[in-house]
Design a protein around this motif. Sequence first.
Motif, PDB file in Angstrom:
ATOM      1  N   ALA A  14     -18.114   0.093  -7.268  1.00 39.43           N
ATOM      2  CA  ALA A  14     -17.450  -0.882  -8.145  1.00 39.43           C
ATOM      3  C   ALA A  14     -15.949  -0.977  -7.845  1.00 39.43           C
ATOM      4  O   ALA A  14     -15.245  -1.751  -8.488  1.00 39.43           O
ATOM      5  CB  ALA A  14     -17.661  -0.501  -9.607  1.00 39.43           C
ATOM      6  N   GLN A  15     -15.458  -0.181  -6.892  1.00 39.05           N
ATOM      7  CA  GLN A  15     -14.039  -0.119  -6.543  1.00 39.05           C
ATOM      8  C   GLN A  15     -13.179   0.161  -7.774  1.00 39.05           C
ATOM      9  O   GLN A  15     -12.222  -0.563  -8.085  1.00 39.05           O
ATOM     10  CB  GLN A  15     -13.572  -1.395  -5.820  1.00 39.05           C
ATOM     11  CG  GLN A  15     -14.256  -1.578  -4.487  1.00 39.05           C
ATOM     12  CD  GLN A  15     -13.696  -2.741  -3.686  1.00 39.05           C
ATOM     13  OE1 GLN A  15     -13.078  -3.657  -4.216  1.00 39.05           O
ATOM     14  NE2 GLN A  15     -13.925  -2.708  -2.387  1.00 39.05           N
ATOM     15  N   ARG A  16     -13.545   1.233  -8.472  1.00 33.96           N
ATOM     16  CA  ARG A  16     -12.741   1.622  -9.624  1.00 33.96           C
ATOM     17  C   ARG A  16     -12.979   3.077  -9.984  1.00 33.96           C
ATOM     18  O   ARG A  16     -13.988   3.684  -9.599  1.00 33.96           O
ATOM     19  CB  ARG A  16     -13.020   0.716 -10.825  1.00 33.96           C
ATOM     20  CG  ARG A  16     -14.419   0.825 -11.384  1.00 33.96           C
ATOM     21  CD  ARG A  16     -14.657  -0.244 -12.428  1.00 33.96           C
ATOM     22  NE  ARG A  16     -15.851   0.041 -13.214  1.00 33.96           N
ATOM     23  CZ  ARG A  16     -16.247  -0.684 -14.239  1.00 33.96           C
ATOM     24  NH1 ARG A  16     -15.547  -1.744 -14.609  1.00 33.96           N
ATOM     25  NH2 ARG A  16     -17.337  -0.364 -14.907  1.00 33.96           N
ATOM     26  N   GLU A  18     -13.418   5.413 -13.330  1.00 34.94           N
ATOM     27  CA  GLU A  18     -13.903   5.126 -14.685  1.00 34.94           C
ATOM     28  C   GLU A  18     -13.710   6.309 -15.619  1.00 34.94           C
ATOM     29  O   GLU A  18     -13.916   7.463 -15.227  1.00 34.94           O
ATOM     30  CB  GLU A  18     -15.399   4.803 -14.641  1.00 34.94           C
ATOM     31  CG  GLU A  18     -15.719   3.565 -13.831  1.00 34.94           C
ATOM     32  CD  GLU A  18     -17.208   3.324 -13.647  1.00 34.94           C
ATOM     33  OE1 GLU A  18     -17.563   2.200 -13.253  1.00 34.94           O
ATOM     34  OE2 GLU A  18     -18.026   4.249 -13.878  1.00 34.94           O
ATOM     35  N   TYR A  28     -11.241   1.934 -17.288  1.00 37.23           N
ATOM     36  CA  TYR A  28     -11.250   2.004 -15.823  1.00 37.23           C
ATOM     37  C   TYR A  28      -9.917   1.549 -15.262  1.00 37.23           C
ATOM     38  O   TYR A  28      -9.143   0.868 -15.935  1.00 37.23           O
ATOM     39  CB  TYR A  28     -12.385   1.153 -15.230  1.00 37.23           C
ATOM     40  CG  TYR A  28     -12.291  -0.314 -15.546  1.00 37.23           C
ATOM     41  CD1 TYR A  28     -11.575  -1.180 -14.735  1.00 37.23           C
ATOM     42  CD2 TYR A  28     -12.896  -0.841 -16.690  1.00 37.23           C
ATOM     43  CE1 TYR A  28     -11.467  -2.531 -15.040  1.00 37.23           C
ATOM     44  CE2 TYR A  28     -12.795  -2.180 -16.997  1.00 37.23           C
ATOM     45  CZ  TYR A  28     -12.071  -3.019 -16.166  1.00 37.23           C
ATOM     46  OH  TYR A  28     -11.954  -4.351 -16.473  1.00 37.23           O
ATOM     47  N   THR A  29      -9.656   1.957 -14.048  1.00 35.71           N
ATOM     48  CA  THR A  29      -8.577   1.398 -13.255  1.00 35.71           C
ATOM     49  C   THR A  29      -9.209   0.892 -11.968  1.00 35.71           C
ATOM     50  O   THR A  29      -9.962   1.597 -11.309  1.00 35.71           O
ATOM     51  CB  THR A  29      -7.415   2.395 -13.007  1.00 35.71           C
ATOM     52  OG1 THR A  29      -6.343   1.714 -12.357  1.00 35.71           O
ATOM     53  CG2 THR A  29      -7.828   3.604 -12.188  1.00 35.71           C
ATOM     54  N   GLN A  30      -8.960  -0.353 -11.680  1.00 37.54           N
ATOM     55  CA  GLN A  30      -9.654  -1.089 -10.621  1.00 37.54           C
ATOM     56  C   GLN A  30      -8.743  -1.242  -9.405  1.00 37.54           C
ATOM     57  O   GLN A  30      -7.537  -1.393  -9.551  1.00 37.54           O
ATOM     58  CB  GLN A  30      -9.983  -2.446 -11.214  1.00 37.54           C
ATOM     59  CG  GLN A  30     -10.660  -3.445 -10.363  1.00 37.54           C
ATOM     60  CD  GLN A  30     -10.938  -4.667 -11.240  1.00 37.54           C
ATOM     61  OE1 GLN A  30     -11.760  -4.614 -12.149  1.00 37.54           O
ATOM     62  NE2 GLN A  30     -10.225  -5.739 -10.991  1.00 37.54           N
ATOM     63  N   TYR A  31      -9.335  -1.179  -8.230  1.00 39.10           N
ATOM     64  CA  TYR A  31      -8.556  -1.335  -7.006  1.00 39.10           C
ATOM     65  C   TYR A  31      -9.353  -2.137  -5.987  1.00 39.10           C
ATOM     66  O   TYR A  31     -10.552  -2.341  -6.131  1.00 39.10           O
ATOM     67  CB  TYR A  31      -8.198   0.035  -6.404  1.00 39.10           C
ATOM     68  CG  TYR A  31      -9.405   0.824  -5.938  1.00 39.10           C
ATOM     69  CD1 TYR A  31      -9.943   0.632  -4.662  1.00 39.10           C
ATOM     70  CD2 TYR A  31     -10.032   1.740  -6.765  1.00 39.10           C
ATOM     71  CE1 TYR A  31     -11.059   1.333  -4.230  1.00 39.10           C
ATOM     72  CE2 TYR A  31     -11.149   2.440  -6.346  1.00 39.10           C
ATOM     73  CZ  TYR A  31     -11.657   2.237  -5.076  1.00 39.10           C
ATOM     74  OH  TYR A  31     -12.767   2.927  -4.653  1.00 39.10           O
ATOM     75  N   HIS A  32      -8.669  -2.571  -4.960  1.00 37.90           N
ATOM     76  CA  HIS A  32      -9.353  -3.109  -3.784  1.00 37.90           C
ATOM     77  C   HIS A  32      -8.607  -2.622  -2.552  1.00 37.90           C
ATOM     78  O   HIS A  32      -7.386  -2.452  -2.585  1.00 37.90           O
ATOM     79  CB  HIS A  32      -9.469  -4.642  -3.820  1.00 37.90           C
ATOM     80  CG  HIS A  32      -8.157  -5.348  -3.814  1.00 37.90           C
ATOM     81  ND1 HIS A  32      -7.475  -5.672  -4.970  1.00 37.90           N
ATOM     82  CD2 HIS A  32      -7.381  -5.791  -2.796  1.00 37.90           C
ATOM     83  CE1 HIS A  32      -6.352  -6.286  -4.663  1.00 37.90           C
ATOM     84  NE2 HIS A  32      -6.260  -6.373  -3.347  1.00 37.90           N
ATOM     85  N   HIS A  43      -5.600  -3.468 -12.034  1.00 42.56           N
ATOM     86  CA  HIS A  43      -5.911  -3.597 -13.461  1.00 42.56           C
ATOM     87  C   HIS A  43      -6.368  -2.254 -14.013  1.00 42.56           C
ATOM     88  O   HIS A  43      -7.144  -1.552 -13.374  1.00 42.56           O
ATOM     89  CB  HIS A  43      -7.010  -4.640 -13.677  1.00 42.56           C
ATOM     90  CG  HIS A  43      -7.309  -4.889 -15.117  1.00 42.56           C
ATOM     91  ND1 HIS A  43      -6.439  -5.538 -15.962  1.00 42.56           N
ATOM     92  CD2 HIS A  43      -8.381  -4.566 -15.879  1.00 42.56           C
ATOM     93  CE1 HIS A  43      -6.964  -5.604 -17.174  1.00 42.56           C
ATOM     94  NE2 HIS A  43      -8.140  -5.013 -17.153  1.00 42.56           N
ATOM     95  N   THR A  44      -5.875  -1.918 -15.202  1.00 40.14           N
ATOM     96  CA  THR A  44      -6.295  -0.706 -15.913  1.00 40.14           C
ATOM     97  C   THR A  44      -6.528  -1.087 -17.360  1.00 40.14           C
ATOM     98  O   THR A  44      -5.720  -1.813 -17.952  1.00 40.14           O
ATOM     99  CB  THR A  44      -5.198   0.385 -15.840  1.00 40.14           C
ATOM    100  OG1 THR A  44      -4.942   0.694 -14.469  1.00 40.14           O
ATOM    101  CG2 THR A  44      -5.627   1.657 -16.579  1.00 40.14           C
TER     102      THR A  44
END
Length: 96
Positions: A14-16, A18, A28-32, A43-44
Motif C-alpha cells: 500500500a506504500q505506507r 500504518e 498511516y503515513t503514505q509515501y511513493h 500524507h499522514t
Amino acid sequence: MGGTQVTVVHNPDAQRYELRDGDAVIGYTQYHPDGDVELVFDHTEVDTGYSGQGLAGTLVRFALDDVRALGKRVVAICPYVDGFIERHPEYRDLAD
C-alpha cells in the motif's frame, strides 16, 4: 477497560506505514518512491478518536527509522513529516 496495543507496521504493497489497533488501521503515513533512493512522504493522518496520544509522532519516527535502515532518503511534502524532521534534528540527514 483494557485497550489493545497500538502497533506500527510497514505495508509496502500500500506504500505506507500504518498504525494498527488490533487488526484495525487507525492511521498511516503514505509515501511513493521517486527513483531508487528517495521516498516521498505526502500524507499522514490518524483517526480522530486516537488524536492527542502522540501516535502520529510514533508512526513517523518508526517510518523514518525504517527508511534509514533501508538506506533510503526522505522527501517530506507532508507538513507533519516535514515538521517532525524539523523538531528532531537527528533525522535531518535523511531529508532531501
